[in-house]
Scaffold this active site. Structure first.
Site, short mmCIF file in Angstrom:
data_model
loop_
_atom_site.label_atom_id
_atom_site.label_comp_id
_atom_site.label_asym_id
_atom_site.label_seq_id
_atom_site.Cartn_x
_atom_site.Cartn_y
_atom_site.Cartn_z
N GLU A 172 35.31 44.15 37.15
CA GLU A 172 35.27 45.73 37.40
C GLU A 172 36.03 47.06 37.08
O GLU A 172 36.66 47.24 38.07
CB GLU A 172 34.57 45.63 38.65
CG GLU A 172 33.95 44.87 39.12
CD GLU A 172 33.38 44.63 40.97
OE1 GLU A 172 33.72 45.78 41.18
OE2 GLU A 172 32.04 44.19 41.05
N GLU B 77 29.45 38.09 38.82
CA GLU B 77 28.83 38.23 40.25
C GLU B 77 27.35 38.50 40.57
O GLU B 77 26.93 39.22 39.05
CB GLU B 77 29.51 38.82 40.97
CG GLU B 77 31.80 38.48 40.91
CD GLU B 77 31.93 39.72 41.52
OE1 GLU B 77 31.91 40.47 42.36
OE2 GLU B 77 33.33 39.61 41.57
#
Length: 704
Positions: free
Chosen positions: A316, A436
């Site tokens: 991220e 994810e």
């Protein structure tokens, strides 16, 4: 996951167990021109199939002179059609299919293999092709293929059999075939909130990782594990930034255990992204030195590891102090390029290891995808993959703005996201890992935020839509799915739906709850079935089959329980769940239906403070869905004032055992003095209003 979500629990995917590859052995043919093959070998496999559709993979080995430019031809024996292909352009002329090379895979050396795949449609049967040719030279020999799965209803395996099933170990794809590698990683599981926890492995509530846990994960059908690792608390100062040997050895131990269990493994730099990497735009030299030092050490430590170990550059990625997205894209490109350069120059297994690069924020908006595409083009590396994360339509993922159901907005967000990543990457030969996925606020520690049946629909849809788009999925599990201490699923039905979605569609219903008022006459109750290609086969309570006609009727896709059946099922009509049924189908998981007795909830007057305020509530068998808040003038009150619906648990919380509804300080922090009307929505359909008055820190409340 990012910091604010860290403590929240928070394919090209070929399902290996779903298809058996058939080797098409080829003999040596007569020599032809330099651009033809002197012999070939083909492996054709159907890796997934569903009503009317299937996914196939084709591996073509050139046994003759090198070729530069190729086509592979075959004819489907059962009238199948190719609907979507990757690593080749497929055209049809009558029944003959022709797959032609892409610009990046035109050359096939002697004994080298080229791979391509496609989604197809079928009707009646899905028999494999009986002959292939490479550049008009027939691949001769014994021909075979994956048989078409039976279309008849199958007996659902017992829970114990299902739980022990595990795909058998398989020979991993050869290094340098990223599409095949990523396909072999489906499905994947995250060891979340563990080695990424700050400052150490158990800091966020999970136990120490054991080999037994990793074996259990493999036995449950997972083929890969993502091991997020935060390094910032485990290395020394500049300029060497030497990784603590104890920490590195612990990471290596868990990687070794995972590989020993025949799992693919992905490791990364995780929360380092927001701890220090985000300062790169304004502190380029120091951040780059630290980043390079870490990946140099990791490349060296794992240089000799097999190709089943995969590296992901950053989790991220996000940046502070930039002028906007264009600068964000540029600095992320620089870090991703440095990562690839460091790993590749370290040699050994790293020369051909799969490297996974994220988009900005690991987000799937088109601008983020396009920026990463530009990076791939500039790098020119043939063994890379893209990764994004997916936590669903945000209002549904956290239950805010009335997002209580898996509705059209949730599904469209899912489909649009998966379509974008497929069209941008997979369709152009770059595999995608959904590194994810889950819903942000599905959490065993905070029950009720996401209604269980609506979550089941989401799980089913993610599995299906990822599978038909060849996206590999790695579920984020920070402990909310698998109880690691006891090696059991916290909700076996949730895992069963997730696992079934890897290979098959399941039918669902408009609801999994039928509410029956306690104080009025009992009537027939209906739910609408979403069959997803299945057919309804019956209704069961435990081991007893309900009787069609007297207990239930089915009209189209509307299932109706008769008044007589409902009367029997509610029994003494005690508040709460009185019976649980299963609607059964020709494929997939049964759909659970709870029969619940209730009366409309009631509330009483209360007083308290902005830091402690509880509304006495008699729930009477009902369950809270959401809460609205409005000022006397009709404008929205409280946090997120763009909506009247507040965030479940963050702003309000039911306590069924105590008989209260709590209003949180986070709610009152953004409520001005005066009167606020609250509307509580319950899953039965009941609504009750309650008025609170805030004066400074004092709060009083009365029922309406």
């Amino acid at each position: 996951m990012t910091l604010q979500n860290t403590r929240r629990t928070r394919w090209r995917a070929a399902v290996v167990a779903g298809g058996v590859a058939a080797l098409l052995t080829a003999g040596m043919a007569a020599a032809v021109s330099a651009q033809a093959a002197a012999g070939c070998q083909v492996a054709y496999s159907v890796s997934a199939q569903w009503p009317g559709g299937f996914t196939a993979n084709v591996d073509v080995t050139n046994l003759g002179d090198p070729v530069n430019g190729w086509n592979v031809r075959w004819t489907f024996p059962s009238g199948q059609q190719v609907t979507q292909a990757w690593n080749a352009a497929v055209t049809a002329s009558g029944g003959q299919q022709t797959a032609t090379n892409m610009s990046y895979n035109a050359a096939i050396g002697t004994n080298a293999t080229v791979s391509f795949g496609f989604n197809g449609s079928w009707s009646g049967s899905n028999n494999p092709p009986t002959a292939f040719s490479l550049n008009n030279v027939t691949c001769t020999g014994t021909i075979g293929g994956t048989p078409s799965p039976s279309n008849s209803p199958s007996t659902r395996p017992s829970p114990s059999a299902s739980a022990s099933a595990s795909p058998s170990p398989s020979t991993p794809p050869q290094p340098g075939d990223p599409m095949a590698t990523v396909a072999a990683m489906q499905p994947g599981w995250n060891l979340g909130n563990t080695l990424d926890a700050i400052p150490d492995e158990t800091a966020w509530g999970n136990p120490l990782t054991t080999q037994a846990l990793l074996r259990h994960v493999r036995q449950q059908g997972y083929r890969s594990i993502r091991i997020p690792v935060t390094w910032s608390n485990h290395h020394g100062p500049a300029p060497a930034y030497t990784i603590d040997s104890t920490w590195l050895n612990r990471v290596r131990q868990i990687v070794d255990w995972s590989l020993a269990e025949d799992l693919y493994v992905m490791i990364n730099l995780h929360h380092d992204s927001w701890q220090w990497i985000n300062a790169y735009p304004t502190d380029r030299a120091n951040v780059l030195a630290r980043y390079s030092a870490l990946w140099t050490q990791l490349s060296g430590a794992f240089r000799g590891y097999p190709s089943r170990l995969v590296f992901e550059s950053i989790n991220e990625p996000q940046f502070a102090g930039t002028s906007g997205d264009e600068q964000n894209y540029q600095v992320l490109h620089e870090l991703n390029a440095e990562f690839v350069r460091i790993v590749r120059r370290s040699g050994g297994g790293n020369a051909t290891r799969l490297l996974v690069l994220p988009t900005l924020f690991t987000n799937a908006d088109q601008g983020r995808l396009d920026a990463l595409t530009a990076t791939f083009r500039q790098l020119g590396d043939s063994n890379v993959a893209a990764t994004v994360h997916f936590y669903g339509w945000w209002p549904f993922s956290v239950n805010i703005a009335g997002g209580t159901r898996y509705d059209a907005s949730v599904e469209q967000d899912l489909i649009a996201t998966f379509d974008r990543v497929h069209a941008t990457f997979v369709a152009h030969g770059i595999p995608v890992i959904i590194g994810e996925w889950a819903l942000l606020n599905w959490d065993h520690n905070r029950p009720g935020i996401i209604e269980r049946g609506e979550f089941l629909k989401f799980l089913e849809a993610v599995g299906y839509h990822a599978r038909i788009r060849n996206l590999t999925t790695m579920v984020w599990d920070a402990g909310q799915f698998l109880n690691r201490s006891e090696l059991r699923w916290r909700d076996p039905g949730v895992f069963a739906m997730m696992k079934t979605s890897w290979t098959t569609r399941s039918a669902t219903g408009s609801t999994d709850q039928i509410y029956v008022p306690r104080s009025t006459a009992i009537t027939a109750k209906s739910i609408t079935l979403n069959l997803n290609g299945a057919s309804f086969t019956g209704l069961r309570q435990g081991t007893v089959n309900l009787v069609s006609g007297s207990d239930y009727t089915l009209s189209g896709n509307v299932l109706t329980l008769t008044a007589a059946a409902v009367t029997r099922l509610v029994g003494s009509r005690a508040y709460g769940v009185n019976a649980t049924l299963e609607a059964r189908f020709s494929q997939g998981e049964p759909w659970p239906i709870s029969i619940i007795t209730y009366d409309p909830p009631s509330q009483a007057a209360a007083s308290g403070t902005t830091s402690s305020f509880a509304i006495p509530t008699q729930f009477r068998g009902d369950q809270l869905a959401t809460m609205e808040a409005k000022y006397a003038d009709g404008t929205n009150a409280g946090p997120a004032d763009w909506t009247s619906y507040k965030e479940f648990w963050t702003h309000f919380q039911p306590d069924y055992a105590a008989g209260t509804l709590l209003l949180k300080p986070e709610f009152f922090n953004e409520v001005r003095d005066g009167t606020v009307t609250l509307t509580f929505h319950f899953w039965s359909g009941s609504q009750i209003t309650y008025r609170i008055t805030k004066a400074g820190t004092a709060v009083t409340g009365t029922s309406s």
